[in-house]
Scaffold this motif. Structure first.
Motif, PDB file in Angstrom:
ATOM      1  N   SER A   1     -10.867  -0.623  -0.212  1.00 33.56           N
ATOM      2  CA  SER A   1     -10.860   0.820  -0.475  1.00 33.56           C
ATOM      3  C   SER A   1      -9.478   1.426  -0.243  1.00 33.56           C
ATOM      4  O   SER A   1      -9.093   2.377  -0.921  1.00 33.56           O
ATOM      5  CB  SER A   1     -11.927   1.534   0.360  1.00 33.56           C
ATOM      6  N   GLY A   2      -8.723   0.886   0.698  1.00 36.54           N
ATOM      7  CA  GLY A   2      -7.353   1.348   0.910  1.00 36.54           C
ATOM      8  C   GLY A   2      -6.460   0.970  -0.263  1.00 36.54           C
ATOM      9  O   GLY A   2      -5.665   1.780  -0.747  1.00 36.54           O
ATOM     10  N   LEU A   3      -6.603  -0.248  -0.724  1.00 37.25           N
ATOM     11  CA  LEU A   3      -5.791  -0.704  -1.857  1.00 37.25           C
ATOM     12  C   LEU A   3      -6.122   0.097  -3.119  1.00 37.25           C
ATOM     13  O   LEU A   3      -5.239   0.440  -3.897  1.00 37.25           O
ATOM     14  CB  LEU A   3      -6.027  -2.203  -2.109  1.00 37.25           C
ATOM     15  N   ARG A   4      -7.405   0.389  -3.289  1.00 29.77           N
ATOM     16  CA  ARG A   4      -7.825   1.167  -4.471  1.00 29.77           C
ATOM     17  C   ARG A   4      -7.183   2.545  -4.430  1.00 29.77           C
ATOM     18  O   ARG A   4      -6.630   3.025  -5.409  1.00 29.77           O
ATOM     19  CB  ARG A   4      -9.356   1.292  -4.459  1.00 29.77           C
ATOM     20  N   ARG A   5      -7.240   3.169  -3.245  1.00 30.13           N
ATOM     21  CA  ARG A   5      -6.678   4.517  -3.116  1.00 30.13           C
ATOM     22  C   ARG A   5      -5.155   4.477  -3.265  1.00 30.13           C
ATOM     23  O   ARG A   5      -4.536   5.402  -3.780  1.00 30.13           O
ATOM     24  CB  ARG A   5      -7.080   5.063  -1.742  1.00 30.13           C
ATOM     25  N   ARG A   6      -4.572   3.421  -2.811  1.00 27.62           N
ATOM     26  CA  ARG A   6      -3.128   3.264  -2.909  1.00 27.62           C
ATOM     27  C   ARG A   6      -2.671   3.094  -4.353  1.00 27.62           C
ATOM     28  O   ARG A   6      -1.540   3.424  -4.712  1.00 27.62           O
ATOM     29  CB  ARG A   6      -2.751   2.021  -2.087  1.00 27.62           C
ATOM     30  N   GLY A   7      -3.563   2.565  -5.206  1.00 26.38           N
ATOM     31  CA  GLY A   7      -3.207   2.414  -6.614  1.00 26.38           C
ATOM     32  C   GLY A   7      -3.229   0.977  -7.118  1.00 26.38           C
ATOM     33  O   GLY A   7      -2.792   0.710  -8.230  1.00 26.38           O
TER      34      GLY A   7
ATOM     35  N   VAL B   1      11.446   5.395  -9.897  1.00 28.91           N
ATOM     36  CA  VAL B   1      11.016   5.653  -8.524  1.00 28.91           C
ATOM     37  C   VAL B   1       9.984   4.642  -8.039  1.00 28.91           C
ATOM     38  O   VAL B   1      10.067   4.147  -6.913  1.00 28.91           O
ATOM     39  CB  VAL B   1      10.432   7.080  -8.394  1.00 28.91           C
ATOM     40  N   GLY B   2       9.008   4.327  -8.869  1.00 28.53           N
ATOM     41  CA  GLY B   2       7.974   3.404  -8.411  1.00 28.53           C
ATOM     42  C   GLY B   2       6.687   3.651  -9.171  1.00 28.53           C
ATOM     43  O   GLY B   2       6.646   4.426 -10.126  1.00 28.53           O
ATOM     44  N   PHE B   3       5.620   2.992  -8.705  1.00 29.79           N
ATOM     45  CA  PHE B   3       4.306   3.180  -9.315  1.00 29.79           C
ATOM     46  C   PHE B   3       3.482   4.097  -8.414  1.00 29.79           C
ATOM     47  O   PHE B   3       3.527   3.972  -7.184  1.00 29.79           O
ATOM     48  CB  PHE B   3       3.610   1.833  -9.497  1.00 29.79           C
ATOM     49  N   PHE B   4       2.739   4.997  -9.047  1.00 27.17           N
ATOM     50  CA  PHE B   4       2.038   6.030  -8.290  1.00 27.17           C
ATOM     51  C   PHE B   4       0.625   6.259  -8.809  1.00 27.17           C
ATOM     52  O   PHE B   4       0.347   6.046  -9.979  1.00 27.17           O
ATOM     53  CB  PHE B   4       2.806   7.359  -8.383  1.00 27.17           C
ATOM     54  N   LYS B   5      -0.207   6.719  -7.885  1.00 30.69           N
ATOM     55  CA  LYS B   5      -1.571   7.078  -8.289  1.00 30.69           C
ATOM     56  C   LYS B   5      -1.984   8.345  -7.551  1.00 30.69           C
ATOM     57  O   LYS B   5      -1.643   8.535  -6.379  1.00 30.69           O
ATOM     58  CB  LYS B   5      -2.513   5.934  -7.908  1.00 30.69           C
ATOM     59  N   LEU B   6      -2.730   9.177  -8.251  1.00 29.69           N
ATOM     60  CA  LEU B   6      -3.235  10.407  -7.652  1.00 29.69           C
ATOM     61  C   LEU B   6      -4.148  10.053  -6.480  1.00 29.69           C
ATOM     62  O   LEU B   6      -5.003   9.170  -6.606  1.00 29.69           O
ATOM     63  CB  LEU B   6      -4.035  11.180  -8.713  1.00 29.69           C
ATOM     64  N   ASP B   7      -3.971  10.736  -5.368  1.00 30.34           N
ATOM     65  CA  ASP B   7      -4.825  10.444  -4.224  1.00 30.34           C
ATOM     66  C   ASP B   7      -6.225  10.984  -4.477  1.00 30.34           C
ATOM     67  O   ASP B   7      -6.411  12.167  -4.796  1.00 30.34           O
ATOM     68  CB  ASP B   7      -4.254  11.075  -2.952  1.00 30.34           C
TER      69      ASP B   7
ATOM     70  N   LYS C   1      -2.805  21.123  -7.010  1.00 35.45           N
ATOM     71  CA  LYS C   1      -2.003  20.673  -5.858  1.00 35.45           C
ATOM     72  C   LYS C   1      -2.126  19.164  -5.705  1.00 35.45           C
ATOM     73  O   LYS C   1      -2.780  18.673  -4.775  1.00 35.45           O
ATOM     74  CB  LYS C   1      -2.521  21.337  -4.576  1.00 35.45           C
ATOM     75  N   PRO C   2      -1.541  18.451  -6.620  1.00 35.07           N
ATOM     76  CA  PRO C   2      -1.744  17.010  -6.583  1.00 35.07           C
ATOM     77  C   PRO C   2      -1.026  16.332  -5.417  1.00 35.07           C
ATOM     78  O   PRO C   2       0.023  16.803  -4.960  1.00 35.07           O
ATOM     79  CB  PRO C   2      -1.156  16.546  -7.914  1.00 35.07           C
ATOM     80  N   VAL C   3      -1.635  15.261  -4.947  1.00 31.82           N
ATOM     81  CA  VAL C   3      -0.988  14.376  -3.977  1.00 31.82           C
ATOM     82  C   VAL C   3      -0.923  13.005  -4.643  1.00 31.82           C
ATOM     83  O   VAL C   3      -1.944  12.504  -5.120  1.00 31.82           O
ATOM     84  CB  VAL C   3      -1.812  14.275  -2.676  1.00 31.82           C
ATOM     85  N   PHE C   4       0.254  12.458  -4.717  1.00 25.76           N
ATOM     86  CA  PHE C   4       0.395  11.130  -5.307  1.00 25.76           C
ATOM     87  C   PHE C   4       0.777  10.105  -4.246  1.00 25.76           C
ATOM     88  O   PHE C   4       1.620  10.375  -3.390  1.00 25.76           O
ATOM     89  CB  PHE C   4       1.456  11.142  -6.416  1.00 25.76           C
ATOM     90  N   ASN C   5       0.153   8.952  -4.342  1.00 31.74           N
ATOM     91  CA  ASN C   5       0.490   7.848  -3.439  1.00 31.74           C
ATOM     92  C   ASN C   5       1.412   6.873  -4.142  1.00 31.74           C
ATOM     93  O   ASN C   5       1.148   6.497  -5.291  1.00 31.74           O
ATOM     94  CB  ASN C   5      -0.787   7.093  -3.050  1.00 31.74           C
ATOM     95  N   ARG C   6       2.434   6.455  -3.451  1.00 33.63           N
ATOM     96  CA  ARG C   6       3.247   5.395  -4.044  1.00 33.63           C
ATOM     97  C   ARG C   6       2.550   4.068  -3.799  1.00 33.63           C
ATOM     98  O   ARG C   6       2.345   3.663  -2.664  1.00 33.63           O
ATOM     99  CB  ARG C   6       4.654   5.350  -3.462  1.00 33.63           C
ATOM    100  N   THR C   7       2.209   3.425  -4.887  1.00 34.52           N
ATOM    101  CA  THR C   7       1.540   2.134  -4.801  1.00 34.52           C
ATOM    102  C   THR C   7       2.534   1.074  -4.367  1.00 34.52           C
ATOM    103  O   THR C   7       2.297   0.320  -3.422  1.00 34.52           O
ATOM    104  CB  THR C   7       0.965   1.759  -6.182  1.00 34.52           C
ATOM    105  N   VAL C   8       3.643   1.027  -5.081  1.00 33.44           N
ATOM    106  CA  VAL C   8       4.657   0.020  -4.791  1.00 33.44           C
ATOM    107  C   VAL C   8       5.967   0.488  -5.417  1.00 33.44           C
ATOM    108  O   VAL C   8       5.972   1.251  -6.381  1.00 33.44           O
ATOM    109  CB  VAL C   8       4.203  -1.366  -5.350  1.00 33.44           C
ATOM    110  N   THR C   9       7.057   0.060  -4.832  1.00 35.34           N
ATOM    111  CA  THR C   9       8.357   0.419  -5.387  1.00 35.34           C
ATOM    112  C   THR C   9       8.633  -0.427  -6.629  1.00 35.34           C
ATOM    113  O   THR C   9       7.965  -1.428  -6.869  1.00 35.34           O
ATOM    114  CB  THR C   9       9.485   0.127  -4.387  1.00 35.34           C
ATOM    115  N   LEU C  10       9.617  -0.027  -7.402  1.00 35.76           N
ATOM    116  CA  LEU C  10      10.062  -0.870  -8.513  1.00 35.76           C
ATOM    117  C   LEU C  10      10.887  -1.992  -7.894  1.00 35.76           C
ATOM    118  O   LEU C  10      11.543  -1.801  -6.888  1.00 35.76           O
ATOM    119  CB  LEU C  10      10.953  -0.075  -9.460  1.00 35.76           C
ATOM    120  N   ARG C  11      10.833  -3.124  -8.489  1.00 32.07           N
ATOM    121  CA  ARG C  11      11.622  -4.232  -7.954  1.00 32.07           C
ATOM    122  C   ARG C  11      13.091  -3.814  -7.892  1.00 32.07           C
ATOM    123  O   ARG C  11      13.767  -3.941  -6.898  1.00 32.07           O
ATOM    124  CB  ARG C  11      11.469  -5.458  -8.843  1.00 32.07           C
TER     125      ARG C  11
END
Ligand code: ATP
Ligand code: MG
Length: 561
Positions: free
Chosen positions: A297-303, A528-534, A542-552
């Motif tokens: 569930s954490g990974l899913r929310r993270r993106g 910047v990286g990969f992101f998903k709406l929290d 008022k969106p909150v975006f989580n950074r899933t992972v940085t770009l290599r």
């Protein structure tokens, strides 16, 4: 018949292929995923899910049962059951009609226990816990027979029934298998198979006050469900003789084969539910689904996508020896997946205002920008442009070092899909901090292409200041700052938490199309990286975006596009 080729298969798939080719188990293949509903699933469970469900999918006759090993009422809860089912589904697997609960077998397990007693293969023991430990012996010394070992069958039957009927309190008696107190394998030294626990069970309520132990329940559940291959992690190898003893002694109609594989260990994290639970209960994280947690569930929310997790599990493979996988392997799996599939968007994390002095005050225009650099099928969108825009603070340096190709005084750069701009003036506040830039643009460079073949080295992302959407962005780093947070038994693993694992940027500027983002979308914010709406803390507008992972690679790679 053609020869069976298994060289491309891991050791478990080889066994299964050989069994099926030999017609073992009447050609059936039935696996199971058997979590205990005492916490949320983590990435380690994903390995087991992908193995059990994945293997069943590989054969037309393959079936994988979803079974809750719910024999431990104090620690279990429906909240966990529901989250586990949701997680398995989300990972892309389907148990069909094959959803089982060990608690549904309590009657049958009780009958089997009566059989063992009648065969003089089980007895009621009345040693207390401390005595039990003393009698058990050690790895080097054999155990001693319990003084209650020779109770008659009749006495055992009567006592066991009284245990069941609630005549005793917790710990007063247990039912033990009668095997061998001198066995070199401690699991075979008359293991407990039933204990008294006067607590309600989340499914059977107060119907029972004796509960069967894991080792006894698990093998019988497997046998009753006619599992063919019971796949588990290495720590159960020492329990296999007990698994086999119970099934052989009771002569169950089916005797599944237990096969052990190495559990998944990842660096920079802890993996046991017990420890993850501590982090949740002590509020070291925001909950089981905190995006820094390696729970499903954490990974899913993270993106993370389901495919990225399945690909990760396929990539790490199966082994018979413990190892520790680098977190980078998991991060790469999501990068590879999203690199192809995530549409690009523009977002400025640390906004620095740029006023384009020679751009008309009232003018606004829409510029076309591609959604993916390599996939024209993903189309284009229009983004607004006007006299005032934001770029990222990190894309400007007043006194740039040699290899800094982004904006600096007098330097010309490209605004992605927009125009070339040159920095004319730097505006600072009283403390000397840069607060605004004045630039001029070249109207002939519309779309970001060079009007006369002149080159610029830097390409920056940007957002129109007039149209920007305000949003919060959360950047995550590894939850622990030590490769193995559990390696020192004298230090609480929580001492190794990374204090900088969460960085909140409350005032980011996002391109307006992100107003329509949903929690099902995955994005790359360019450069910047990969992101998903929290999914939890975003509010309308008022969106909150989580950074899933940085770009290599960060800006360097894109600087020439
Ligand atoms: P934990 O130690 O985290 O509490 P567990 O083994 O007690 O995990 P269960 O709910 O009993 O958790 O596990 C369900 C299934 O998932 C079991 O078959 C178990 O072997 C498997 N599993 C658990 N952790 C891992 C892991 N790290 N790698 C691979 N499989 C795992
Ligand atoms: Mg367990």
């Amino acid at each position: 018949m053609s020869e069976l080729v298994t060289s491309h298969l891991d050791f478990i798939r080889t066994i299964v292929a050989q069994d099926l080719a030999a017609g073992k188990n009447d050609g059936r293949l039935v696996t199971r995923f058997p979590p205990e509903p005492n916490g949320y699933l983590h990435i380690g469970h994903a390995k087991s899910i992908c193995l059990n469900f994945g293997l069943a999918q590989e054969y037309p006759q393959g079936i994988c049962h979803m079974r809750f090993d719910d024999t431990n009422p104090e620690k279990e809860d429906v909240e966990y059951t529901e989250s586990i089912l949701a997680d398995v589904k989300w990972l892309g697997f389907d148990w069909g009609a094959n959803l089982f609960y060990a608690s549904d077998y309590f009657d049958k397990l009780y009958d089997y226990a009566l059989q063992l007693i009648k065969m003089d293969k089980a007895y009621v023991c009345s040693l207390n816990a401390e005595e039990m430990r003393a009698y058990r012996g050690t790895l080097k010394e054999p155990g001693k027979n319990s003084p209650y070992r020779d109770r008659s069958v009749a006495e055992n039957l009567a006592l066991f029934e009284d245990m069941k009927n609630g005549k005793f309190s917790d710990g007063e008696h247990v039912l033990r298998a009668k095997i061998d107190m001198a066995s070199p394998n401690i699991n075979m030294r008359d293991p407990i198979i039933y204990r008294i626990r006067k607590v309600s069970h989340h499914r059977t309520g107060d119907r029972w006050c004796i509960y069967p132990m894991y080792d006894y329940t698990h093998c019988l559940s497997d046998a009753m469900e006619k599992i063919t291959h019971s796949l588990c992690t290495l720590e159960f190898a020492d329990h296999r003789p007990l698994y086999d003893w119970v099934l052989d002694t009771l002569q169950t109609p089916c005797h599944p084969q237990q096969i052990e594989f190495a559990r998944l260990n990842l660096n920079f994290t802890v993996m046991s539910k017990r420890k993850l639970m501590q982090l949740v209960n002590e509020k070291r994280v925001g909950g089981w689904d905190d995006p820094r947690m390696l729970t499903i569930s954490g990974l899913r929310r993270r993106g993370y996508t389901p495919a990225s997790i399945r690909n990760f599990c396929a990539e790490i493979g199966l082994a018979k020896r413990e190892s520790r996988i680098d977190m980078g392997v998991l991060e790469n799996a999501i990068r590879n997946d999203l690199n192809d599939s995530a549409p690009r968007r523009q977002a400025v994390l640390k906004p620095l205002k740029v006023v384009i002095s020679n751009y008309p005050e009232e003018k606004e225009e829409e510029l076309e920008i591609g959604n993916h650099p390599k996939d024209p099928n993903m189309g284009t969108r229009m983004i607004p442009f006007c006299r005032e825009i934001y770029i990222d603070h990190d894309d400007f340096m007043e006194e740039p070092p040699k290899k800094f190709f982004r904006l600096s005084p007098g330097r010309e750069v490209r605004l992605r899909a927009a125009y070339f701009i040159t920095c004319d003036e730097v505006i600072k506040d009283k403390s000397g901090a840069v607060v605004e830039l004045r630039c001029s643009y070249d109207p002939a460079s519309r779309g970001g292409s060079s009007p006369d073949g002149r080159k610029v080295k830097g390409t920056l992302h940007w957002v129109s200041a007039r149209h920007a959407l305000d949003g919060e962005i959360r950047l995550y780093d590894r939850l622990f700052n030590k490769e193995n947070p559990e390696d020192d038994p004298d230090v609480d693993f929580k001492e190794n938490l990374n204090p900088d694992s969460l960085q909140i940027l409350p005032h980011c500027k996002l391109e307006p199309s992100l107003l329509e983002a949903s929690v099902h979308d995955y994005f790359q914010f360019e450069r910047v990286g990969f992101f998903k709406l929290d999914s939890k803390e975003s509010a309308p507008g008022k969106p909150v975006f989580n950074r899933t992972v940085t770009l290599r690679d960060t800006w360097a790679k894109l600087s020439d596009t």
